[in-house]
Design an enzyme around this catalytic site. Structure first.
Site, mmCIF file in Angstrom:
data_model
loop_
_atom_site.group_PDB
_atom_site.id
_atom_site.type_symbol
_atom_site.label_atom_id
_atom_site.label_comp_id
_atom_site.label_asym_id
_atom_site.label_seq_id
_atom_site.Cartn_x
_atom_site.Cartn_y
_atom_site.Cartn_z
ATOM 1 N N SER A 336 0.726 -1.312 -0.246
ATOM 2 C CA SER A 336 -0.078 0.069 0.034
ATOM 3 C C SER A 336 0.844 1.363 0.119
ATOM 4 C CB SER A 336 -0.871 -0.081 1.093
ATOM 5 O OG SER A 336 -1.756 -1.136 1.097
ATOM 6 N N ARG A 340 1.614 4.263 -3.029
ATOM 7 C CA ARG A 340 1.168 5.808 -2.560
ATOM 8 C C ARG A 340 2.480 6.731 -2.835
ATOM 9 N NH1 ARG A 340 -2.381 2.298 -0.433
ATOM 10 N NH2 ARG A 340 -4.385 3.207 0.516
ATOM 11 N N GLY A 408 -5.735 -4.091 -7.588
ATOM 12 C CA GLY A 408 -7.164 -3.294 -7.398
ATOM 13 C C GLY A 408 -6.737 -1.897 -6.690
ATOM 14 N N ARG A 436 -13.464 -7.343 -10.512
ATOM 15 C CA ARG A 436 -13.777 -6.823 -9.375
ATOM 16 C C ARG A 436 -14.634 -5.560 -9.713
ATOM 17 N NH1 ARG A 436 -8.366 -6.711 -6.031
ATOM 18 N NH2 ARG A 436 -9.757 -6.391 -4.545
ATOM 19 N N SER A 481 -13.570 0.816 3.355
ATOM 20 C CA SER A 481 -12.516 0.496 2.279
ATOM 21 C C SER A 481 -11.616 1.618 2.291
ATOM 22 C CB SER A 481 -13.167 0.401 0.942
ATOM 23 O OG SER A 481 -12.253 0.493 -0.182
ATOM 24 N N GLN A 483 -9.202 1.693 0.139
ATOM 25 C CA GLN A 483 -9.085 2.338 -1.488
ATOM 26 C C GLN A 483 -10.007 3.099 -2.055
ATOM 27 O OE1 GLN A 483 -9.463 -1.498 -3.707
ATOM 28 N NE2 GLN A 483 -7.074 -1.969 -2.830
ATOM 29 N N ASP A 629 -6.660 -8.121 4.637
ATOM 30 C CA ASP A 629 -5.775 -9.070 3.838
ATOM 31 C C ASP A 629 -5.135 -10.353 4.449
ATOM 32 O OD1 ASP A 629 -6.170 -7.267 1.735
ATOM 33 O OD2 ASP A 629 -4.358 -6.266 1.947
ATOM 34 N N LYS A 656 -12.180 -9.628 -3.236
ATOM 35 C CA LYS A 656 -10.895 -9.497 -3.224
ATOM 36 C C LYS A 656 -10.186 -10.116 -4.543
ATOM 37 C CE LYS A 656 -10.284 -7.090 0.378
ATOM 38 N NZ LYS A 656 -9.911 -5.711 0.309
ATOM 39 N N ARG A 660 -12.252 -14.922 -1.292
ATOM 40 C CA ARG A 660 -11.416 -15.696 -0.352
ATOM 41 C C ARG A 660 -12.015 -16.619 0.463
ATOM 42 N NH1 ARG A 660 -6.952 -10.789 0.165
ATOM 43 N NH2 ARG A 660 -5.866 -11.305 -1.727
HETATM 44 C C1 S3P Z 1 -5.602 -1.506 0.227
HETATM 45 C C2 S3P Z 1 -6.778 -1.644 0.787
HETATM 46 C C3 S3P Z 1 -7.519 -2.922 1.095
HETATM 47 C C4 S3P Z 1 -6.687 -4.042 0.844
HETATM 48 C C5 S3P Z 1 -5.759 -3.902 -0.368
HETATM 49 C C6 S3P Z 1 -4.733 -2.727 -0.434
HETATM 50 C C7 S3P Z 1 -4.888 -0.164 -0.051
HETATM 51 O O1 S3P Z 1 -8.649 -2.878 0.194
HETATM 52 O O2 S3P Z 1 -7.468 -5.049 0.886
HETATM 53 O O3 S3P Z 1 -4.846 -5.216 -0.452
HETATM 54 O O4 S3P Z 1 -3.891 -0.093 -0.355
HETATM 55 O O5 S3P Z 1 -5.573 0.925 0.157
HETATM 56 P P1 S3P Z 1 -10.175 -2.132 0.739
HETATM 57 O O6 S3P Z 1 -9.836 -0.776 0.883
HETATM 58 O O7 S3P Z 1 -10.768 -2.010 -0.610
HETATM 59 O O8 S3P Z 1 -10.530 -3.148 1.654
#
Ligand code: S3P
Length: 749
Positions: A336, A340, A408, A436, A481, A483, A629, A656, A660
């Protein structure tokens, strides 16, 4: 190949009558020889103007017999393969048009297709003909019928370019002949074929020929050639190709070559200007992009080589049962944070240095996307990346769709950023990512004024229309989330007013922390984070801690294996990520944090973990987003625990990289564990783990979880579909072996 295999390949009855091959050079000869050896034709007849070639062809068993006269050869033919030089096609086609070819199917091997088709249309004007133009992408530095090789086309691509004269049966027949020779057949439009070949084959030959000629003409040529080192030699290898053949190809594919050459000339001029102006940034941009593209191609080619060797894309891990864990390791950088660092580094003003970057395919997809938008990014090299930021408004329109692979995070975070750019973009992904849900970002972004189209049912690809004016808003996020939150905060950097997101439960806050690190104020009040436009980002230094999600496999491994103790160094312990530690401790895990410190705005520790007698628990729902995760491997811990573990409130796990809940339940059941999926979780009763075949469904974390399970299994576990482990943890197998997990690629044990 064993003898029985050979007889299996040989049909009892030939499926084709007479095959005529016109032109017995390397390609025609190899085609004839391969078909003759396959036993698929009752007769293979060769035609060639050269008497020596005809004699050799019969002597070497390339054909059954030869003819000088084309008409005599083609009488009663079922398939006629034209393998004459490309500029001779017109003459041969005109001659053939004068015969009664009956139902014979005409095909060819010419390197350019437009000219063959034009010649065929002219020759057969008003007459019916069954024609399937083709081009095998194969060759050899050897030439002539004496070099004919029945294996030449095995695992090579053959492009067929069907036209209005290609009926379905004719196309199927020609495709079948190439399949018999072991080739992979692909279909393409004629114009597309010629354009692709002009770029990938014809232009490089042109450059090699001109470079050698240009240097050779100079008076100091002796010096140049005497000191010509590897670069010159490598670049000009193909200038040794057959001049007559290449002269033919350039004349035959004139238009497409000119188009490609003009584009290349512009790029060369731009590079010349950059050298002239001393513009190092421009040079670095071209060179880093080229190097990355070249590595990308090599990987694609390597994967193909792998496919060649294994005849399948399935990468299988074989995990032997038992073992205990010891040592000290540092797992790769946080995924993550790595994503970023590239995104914010690109949007910053100045140069951002990143250390500890995860060199996994997901994070590399993010790098590639920003390179495609004109950002100069050096590395990664041993975890070091240098990002030459272009500022919030400095991204450029990419030339094509941005490919996010399996990632994703790349797709969802980028969609927020791209919704606010002045240019259009298309975001695509691999098979898993293409399934997804994307409405979770598309819907709120539309509310801010973005124009985004998704594929059916809200899935990728995402088509984002640029030039929109975004308005800040407050968004009450329906799911927890990070993300979605990050996507909207990134869009908020460009939207008027304030953009705020309230989350139903705490999720990872790396975006908020890193934005602050780049000097952009982010307000956080309770469960709401807000940003405002108008703050520039200033480049910074980022040290990426080791990924707790990767460490999790070893936390569980050392907990479940007997007599184990492991130290995991420099792991990120951001409180929005440590659910796995809390859950394992609730299960009785023996885990201690040592040497806690803060590095670049993120808390970090060394984590010591020892074997423990785990017990089943009801997992507190508030820990779900904090361990989102890590559940696949926590399910393995649950299978090894005494008693029942119940997970609820985790429906997110179903969307995911794979479902899972289902995929882990299936695998655990195969290994003899009682694991019952529920709509939003799973119920697992600890027990004895057996061995067996399980499927990772292309999901990296499933593959690694079942590898860990082997420590307590009573028999080997064979795990299918593991290639995507490289998305988040490229050196997993090496580290697993180092600490005592007996897992390896099948065949490499
Ligand atoms: C992530 C957020 C998570 C995680 C993904 C990485 C991120 O997803 O499962 O592997 O880097 O912001 P969600 O925010 O959709 O749960």
């Amino acid at each position: 190949m064993s003898e029985s295999d050979v007889t299996q390949l040989q049909p009892k009855e030939p499926s084709i009558g007479r095959l005529v091959v016109v032109g017995l050079g390397l390609i025609g000869g190899s085609f004839a020889k391969g078909m003759r050896e396959s036993g698929q034709c009752s007769e293979v007849v060769g035609v060639d103007l050269d008497a020596a070639s005809r004699r050799l062809a019969v002597q070497n068993g390339v054909v059954d017999r030869c003819e000088v006269d084309l008409r005599a050869a083609c009488e009663g033919a079922d398939v006629i393969q034209l393998a004459v030089p490309i500029l001779a096609m017109e003459r041969v086609l005109a001659e053939l048009a004068g015969f009664d070819l009956g139902q014979a199917v005409l095909t060819d091997v010419g390197s350019a297709k437009g000219n063959v088709l034009r010649a065929a249309r002219k020759a057969f004007a008003g007459k019916s003909v069954r024609l399937v133009p083709g081009h095998p992408i194969a060759g050899s530095e050897r030439s002539g019928v004496e070099a004919a090789n029945a294996e030449l086309f095995r695992r090579h691509k053959v492009i067929l370019t069907p036209c209005e004269q290609s009926d379905e049966a004719a196309l199927a027949l020609v495709a079948e002949l190439w399949h018999v020779l072991g080739a992979d057949v692909e279909l393409m439009e004629v114009e597309h074929h010629d354009q692709v070949l002009a770029a990938t084959s014809h232009l490089p030959h042109l450059l090699a020929f001109t470079l050698v000629d240009s240097l050779a003409k100079r008076s100091e040529n002796l010096e140049i050639f005497r000191y010509a080192a590897g670069g010159f030699r490598d670049f000009t290898r193909i200038a040794g190709s057959d001049p007559v053949m290449w002269h033919d190809i350039f004349l035959a594919n004139r238009e497409a070559v000119l188009r490609t050459l003009d584009v290349f000339r512009d790029d060369l001029d731009a590079l010349r200007d950059a050298v002239d102006a001393g513009d190092g940034h421009q040079l670095l941009g071209v060179f880093t992009r080229a190097r990355a593209a070249r590595e990308h191609f090599s990987k694609i080619l390597a994967r193909r080589a792998y496919v060649d060797a294994m005849h399948s894309t399935d990468l299988i891990f074989l995990a032997k049962p038992g073992g205990s864990i010891s040592g000290r390791i540092r797992v790769p950088g946080d995924k993550s944070i790595s994503h970023r660092s590239i995104m914010l580094g690109s949007l910053a003003e100045g140069t951002t240095e990143v250390e500890g970057f995860l060199e996994g395919e997901d994070a590399l997809a993010t790098i590639q996307a920003f390179r495609d938008m004109g950002v100069v990014i050096e590395g990664p090299h041993n975890g070091r990346v240098t990002v030459h930021g272009v500022g919030l408004n400095g991204l450029k329109a990419p030339a094509g769709p941005l490919y996010m692979g399996n990632s994703g995070t790349s797709m969802r975070l980028l969609s927020g950023l791209l919704a606010a750019q002045p240019f259009d973009t298309v975001l695509t992904g691999d098979a898993s990512l293409s399934k997804r849900p994307m409405n979770r970002v598309a819907k709120p972004l539309r509310e801010m004024g973005a124009v985004i189209e998704t594929g059916p049912e809200g899935r990728p690809p995402l088509q984002i229309k640029g030039g929109q004016f975004l308005t800040g808003m407050h968004y009450q996020m329906p799911m927890a989330s990070a993300q979605v939150k990050s996507c909207l905060l990134l869009a908020g950097l460009y939207a008027s007013g304030t953009t705020s997101v309230t989350e139903p439960a705490p999720t990872r806050d790396h975006t908020e922390r890193m934005l602050r690190g780049f000097g952009c104020p982010v307000q956080v009040e309770g469960s709401t984070a807000s940003v405002e436009a108008g703050h520039k980002l200033s480049a910074t230094r980022i040290e990426v801690p080791a990924d707790i999600s990767s460490a999790a496999f070893f936390l569980v491994a050392a907990s479940i294996a007997k007599n184990s103790e492991l130290l995991l160094e420099h792991v990120g312990i951001n409180p929005t990520r440590t659910g796995v530690i809390d859950i394992l401790k609730l299960m009785g895990g023996d885990i201690t944090l040592e040497n806690q410190r803060e590095v670049g705005g993120e808390p970090v520790a060394d984590i010591r973990v020892r074997s423990a007698k785990l017990k089943g628990i009801d997992i507190p729902e508030d820990l779900v987003p904090l361990a989102i995760d890590e559940f696949p491997v926590l399910f393995v811990a649950a299978a090894c625990a005494e008693g029942r573990t119940v997970l609820r409130g985790a429906e997110e796990l179903r969307v995911k990289e794979s479902d899972r809940i289902q995929v882990m339940a299936d695998g655990l059941q195969t290994l003899g564990i009682k694991a019952e999926p529920t709509p939003d979780g799973i119920v697992i009763d600890g027990g004895v783990l057996g061995g067996g075949e399980v499927w990772a469904h292309g999901d990296h974390r499933i593959a690694m979880s079942f590898s860990v399970a082997s420590l307590r299994a009573t028999a080997p576990i064979r795990i299918h579909d593991c290639a995507n482990v490289a998305t988040s943890f490229p050196n997993f197998l090496a580290l697993a072996a180092e600490v005592g997990i007996r897992v390896a690629e099948e065949g490499n044990a």
